[in-house]
Write an enzyme that holds these catalytic residues in place. Structure first.
Site, PDB file in Angstrom:
ATOM      1  N   SER A   1     -17.469  -4.722  -8.060  1.00 14.55           N
ATOM      2  CA  SER A   1     -18.549  -3.960  -7.421  1.00 14.55           C
ATOM      3  C   SER A   1     -19.870  -4.236  -8.131  1.00 14.55           C
ATOM      4  O   SER A   1     -19.898  -4.511  -9.338  1.00 14.55           O
ATOM      5  CB  SER A   1     -18.203  -2.476  -7.546  1.00 14.55           C
TER       6      SER A   1
ATOM      7  N   LYS B   1     -13.707  -1.104 -12.949  1.00 11.79           N
ATOM      8  CA  LYS B   1     -14.113  -2.417 -12.418  1.00 11.79           C
ATOM      9  C   LYS B   1     -14.514  -3.345 -13.571  1.00 11.79           C
ATOM     10  O   LYS B   1     -14.146  -4.517 -13.600  1.00 11.79           O
ATOM     11  CB  LYS B   1     -15.283  -2.257 -11.436  1.00 11.79           C
TER      12      LYS B   1
ATOM     13  N   ASP C   1       0.866  -1.194   0.000  1.00 14.07           N
ATOM     14  CA  ASP C   1       0.000   0.000   0.000  1.00 14.07           C
ATOM     15  C   ASP C   1       0.892   1.230   0.000  1.00 14.07           C
ATOM     16  O   ASP C   1       1.829   1.320   0.786  1.00 14.07           O
ATOM     17  CB  ASP C   1      -0.904  -0.018   1.251  1.00 14.07           C
TER      18      ASP C   1
ATOM     19  N   TYR D   1     -14.884   5.325 -12.674  1.00 14.60           N
ATOM     20  CA  TYR D   1     -14.592   4.313 -11.644  1.00 14.60           C
ATOM     21  C   TYR D   1     -15.228   2.978 -12.024  1.00 14.60           C
ATOM     22  O   TYR D   1     -14.585   1.926 -11.996  1.00 14.60           O
ATOM     23  CB  TYR D   1     -15.117   4.786 -10.282  1.00 14.60           C
TER      24      TYR D   1
END
Ligand code: NAD
Ligand code: UD1
Length: 342
Positions: free
Chosen positions: A129, A158, A35, A154
């Site tokens: 998602s 996905k 990260d 966004y």
């Protein structure tokens, strides 16, 4: 004792990544986090250590930079699998900065494939998602429900991730992957030692409720009460983050134990029940005894009236079962909000 399987968790300092690391450590896995702090702080590693007694190593590198990530991770393998959370996640920001979202999210996804090849890693789980379903015609949505054109950059990252992994796993013998299509993750670990701690401003309903109750916001705007739902506000499928995290362990077990029927599979990950915005506020007030000051405001552009999951596939094939409800989501989110603001 046999060596434990080691999992690379990208985005391990983030909200869902940190909860998943706890569940992995409490199962039979070792973890390395990757990260770069784009939307988190490494302080979360203290919370993970307090819960599990394990100090997780975090590799601070930008996953969208393939060569740098390969170099930084080489000393940390071998890995049995990757759980890939690292992404920017604000729908609203993505509309203003589409290229940044494409470079970061799709770039990071490509790097996971490069890592699988270079470090010979067989398994991967991807955070997808329910946004891939867009505005569904039929409820609840199943994995066979049509994928609609993305409603934001966004959402496009996905959908692209799913398309690329589908091709990758179906052309790479010995490599297997799963996309989990999350509905609305919310709540915090029951210890209140970790929870949602984005460095970007919260826009999701549950953190907005807790921030209003604690006085960080003067009121909550309910985005619309004229939808064709039972009380006019939108319906979503809120899933407790620990239930969500546990599904990742089951999905990794499923791959490691060769239980998958195909090289690449997708699963809905929601509890299968719809809750309206007004019901969510009422659940918060009932379970915590706190009041939430709210007003009804205009609809938020891009919102759909209702979506919730058919979760038959994940319950039957992975043996996953949600154990928490909206009240427990609210109680844990409130406990975390209070600890966080001390
Ligand atoms: P988060 O922002 O809390 O966590 C993502 C983490 O990834 C952050 O810690 C961030 O610093 C890190 N990161 C981002 N880009 C990186 C990069 N290039 N290199 C290294 N690290 C990077 O988000 P979250 O809520 O934990 O979401 C995790 C995943 O689940 C994301 O892929 C998100 O799109 C997806 N998802 C989230 C939700 C939700 O409501 N939270 C819903 C559906 C899907
Ligand atoms: C949003 C994203 C979705 C993403 C998900 C998880 C949009 C349009 N969709 O889903 O792509 O996968 O987050 O990050 O942004 N609400 C209010 N007042 C508020 C905040 C929310 O009334 O201040 C309502 C919304 O209108 C919605 C519900 O609460 O009906 C849930 O909203 P939110 O938590 O933002 O999630 P989604 O919009 O479902």
């Amino acid at each position: 004792m046999a060596n434990k399987s080691k999992i690379l968790v990208t985005g391990g300092c983030g909200y869902i990544g940190s909860h998943t690391i706890v569940e992995l450590l409490q199962s039979d896995y070792e973890v390395v986090s990757l990260d770069n702090g784009l939307n988190s702080s490494p302080d979360v590693l203290d919370g993970i250590e307090a819960i599990t007694g394990v100090r997780v190593v975090n590799v601070d590198v930008d996953l969208s930079q393939t060569e740098a990530a390969l170099e930084a991770l080489r000393a940390h393998g071998p890995f049995t699998g990757i759980i890939h959370f690292a992404a920017l996640k604000s729908v609203g920001d993505s509309v203003h900065q589409p290229l940044r979202y494409f470079q970061n999210n799709i770039g990071a996804t490509l790097t996971t494939m490069a890592l699988m090849e270079a470090m010979d890693i067989p398994y991967l789980i991807f955070s997808s998602s329910c946004t891939v379903y867009g505005r569904p015609e039929k409820l609840p949505v199943t994995e066979e429900s049509p994928i609609r054109p993305a409603e934001s950059p966004y959402g496009a990252t996905k959908q692209t991730g799913e398309i690329l992994y589908d091709q990758f796993f179906n052309t790479q013998p010995g490599r297997n992957g799963i996309s989990l299509r999350y509905f609305n993750p919310a709540g915090a670990h029951p210890s209140a030692l970790i929870g949602e701690a984005s460095t970007n401003q919260a826009t999701n309903l549950v953190p907005v409720i807790t921030e209003t109750a604690i006085g960080l916001r003067s009121e909550l705007a309910v985005f619309g009460n004229d939808y064709p739902t039972r009380d006019g506000s939108c319906i979503r499928d809120y899933i407790h983050v620990t239930d969500l995290a546990k599904a990742h362990v089951l999905a990794m077990d499923h791959l490691v134990q060769h239980k998958n029927q195909k090289p690449y599979e997708v699963f809905n990950l929601g509890i299968g029940e719809g809750v309206t915005v007004l019901e969510a506020i009422a659940a918060f007030e009932k379970s915590t005894g706190e009041n939430v000051n709210f007003t009804i405001s205009a609809r938020r552009p891009g919102d759909i009236d209702a979506i919730y999951a058919n979760n038959k596939k994940i319950t039957e094939q992975l043996g996953w079962k949600p154990t928490e409800d909206i009240q427990s989501i609210m109680r844990s989110a409130w406990a975390w909000e209070q600890v966080r603001r001390k």
